[in-house]
Design a protein around this motif. Structure first.
Motif, PDB file in Angstrom:
ATOM      1  N   LYS A   1     -27.402  12.452 -56.894  1.00  0.00           N
ATOM      2  CA  LYS A   1     -26.255  13.204 -57.403  1.00  0.00           C
ATOM      3  C   LYS A   1     -24.978  12.795 -56.683  1.00  0.00           C
ATOM      4  O   LYS A   1     -23.925  12.623 -57.303  1.00  0.00           O
ATOM      5  CB  LYS A   1     -26.480  14.706 -57.233  1.00  0.00           C
ATOM      6  N   VAL A   2     -25.082  12.614 -55.375  1.00  0.00           N
ATOM      7  CA  VAL A   2     -23.910  12.195 -54.602  1.00  0.00           C
ATOM      8  C   VAL A   2     -23.455  10.806 -55.055  1.00  0.00           C
ATOM      9  O   VAL A   2     -22.268  10.554 -55.266  1.00  0.00           O
ATOM     10  CB  VAL A   2     -24.218  12.231 -53.085  1.00  0.00           C
TER      11      VAL A   2
ATOM     12  N   LYS B   1     -32.982  13.447 -54.981  1.00  0.00           N
ATOM     13  CA  LYS B   1     -32.152  13.937 -56.075  1.00  0.00           C
ATOM     14  C   LYS B   1     -30.735  14.240 -55.591  1.00  0.00           C
ATOM     15  O   LYS B   1     -29.752  13.936 -56.261  1.00  0.00           O
ATOM     16  CB  LYS B   1     -32.767  15.176 -56.706  1.00  0.00           C
ATOM     17  N   LYS B   2     -30.631  14.818 -54.413  1.00  0.00           N
ATOM     18  CA  LYS B   2     -29.307  15.106 -53.866  1.00  0.00           C
ATOM     19  C   LYS B   2     -28.541  13.812 -53.613  1.00  0.00           C
ATOM     20  O   LYS B   2     -27.358  13.700 -53.915  1.00  0.00           O
ATOM     21  CB  LYS B   2     -29.427  15.897 -52.560  1.00  0.00           C
TER      22      LYS B   2
ATOM     23  N   LYS C   1     -36.322  16.370 -53.502  1.00  0.00           N
ATOM     24  CA  LYS C   1     -35.051  17.091 -53.512  1.00  0.00           C
ATOM     25  C   LYS C   1     -33.978  16.299 -52.776  1.00  0.00           C
ATOM     26  O   LYS C   1     -32.829  16.215 -53.215  1.00  0.00           O
ATOM     27  CB  LYS C   1     -35.209  18.474 -52.874  1.00  0.00           C
TER      28      LYS C   1
ATOM     29  N   LEU D   1     -24.039   9.394 -57.944  1.00  0.00           N
ATOM     30  CA  LEU D   1     -23.526   9.526 -59.302  1.00  0.00           C
ATOM     31  C   LEU D   1     -22.099  10.076 -59.272  1.00  0.00           C
ATOM     32  O   LEU D   1     -21.221   9.573 -59.993  1.00  0.00           O
ATOM     33  CB  LEU D   1     -24.442  10.424 -60.135  1.00  0.00           C
ATOM     34  N   ASN D   2     -21.853  11.078 -58.453  1.00  0.00           N
ATOM     35  CA  ASN D   2     -20.503  11.634 -58.347  1.00  0.00           C
ATOM     36  C   ASN D   2     -19.520  10.595 -57.819  1.00  0.00           C
ATOM     37  O   ASN D   2     -18.387  10.487 -58.310  1.00  0.00           O
ATOM     38  CB  ASN D   2     -20.500  12.875 -57.440  1.00  0.00           C
TER      39      ASN D   2
END
Length: 156
Positions: free
Chosen positions: A44-45, A40-41, A37, A47-48
């Protein structure tokens, strides 16, 4: 003083001992899941951040293109205004040279021309045909054709 909270000796420095409990693989699974997790976070960060970076670059590129087009438009408009100004100057000069008195004055002073008198004028009849009718050239051609043949026979 409260006797329950009273501490005697060096027990303060001695930590409490917690015995190692044997557990199943559930704790390791929970740790792996929590790590996944977290990863993944982080992804995501990242990727953003990448998406916002790309969007920012495209916006800056587009604004630079717009700026270049605007500067080109301004230069073309200034060229058009210069050409219009030159065109107006040329029309003013044409009006100056269109004046008959100006033309006569320059012809007399610079070119040493003289104003013609009515007595010196020559009149012509433009209704008469200027081109003369040709004489019958067929006879001349046939005579020349015969003479040429005789010359060719003699000089052979």
């Amino acid at each position: 003083m409260n006797e329950e909270n009273m501490i005697n000796g060096n027990t303060v420095l001695q930590p409490e001992y917690k015995p190692y409990e044997k557990t199943d693989g559930n704790i390791h699974k929970k740790k792996n899941i929590s790590r996944q997790k977290k990863v993944k976070k982080k992804l995501k960060v990242l990727l953003n951040i990448c998406v916002f970076f790309i969007i920012g670059l495209t916006l800056i590129y587009r604004y630079s293109v717009i700026y270049n087009m605007q500067t080109e438009l301004n230069s073309v408009e200034s060229n058009i205004s210069d050409i219009n100004r030159q065109n107006e100057n040329l029309t003013v000069e044409l009006v100056k040279y269109d004046n008959l008195e100006y033309i006569e004055k320059n012809a007399e002073s610079k070119l040493n021309m003289v104003v013609p008198d009515k007595g010196n004028a020559v009149y012509t009849n433009l209704n008469k045909p200027i081109i003369k009718n040709q004489v019958n050239t067929d006879k001349i051609k046939t005579q020349k054709g015969i003479l040429n043949k005789l010359k060719q026979l003699i000089w052979r």
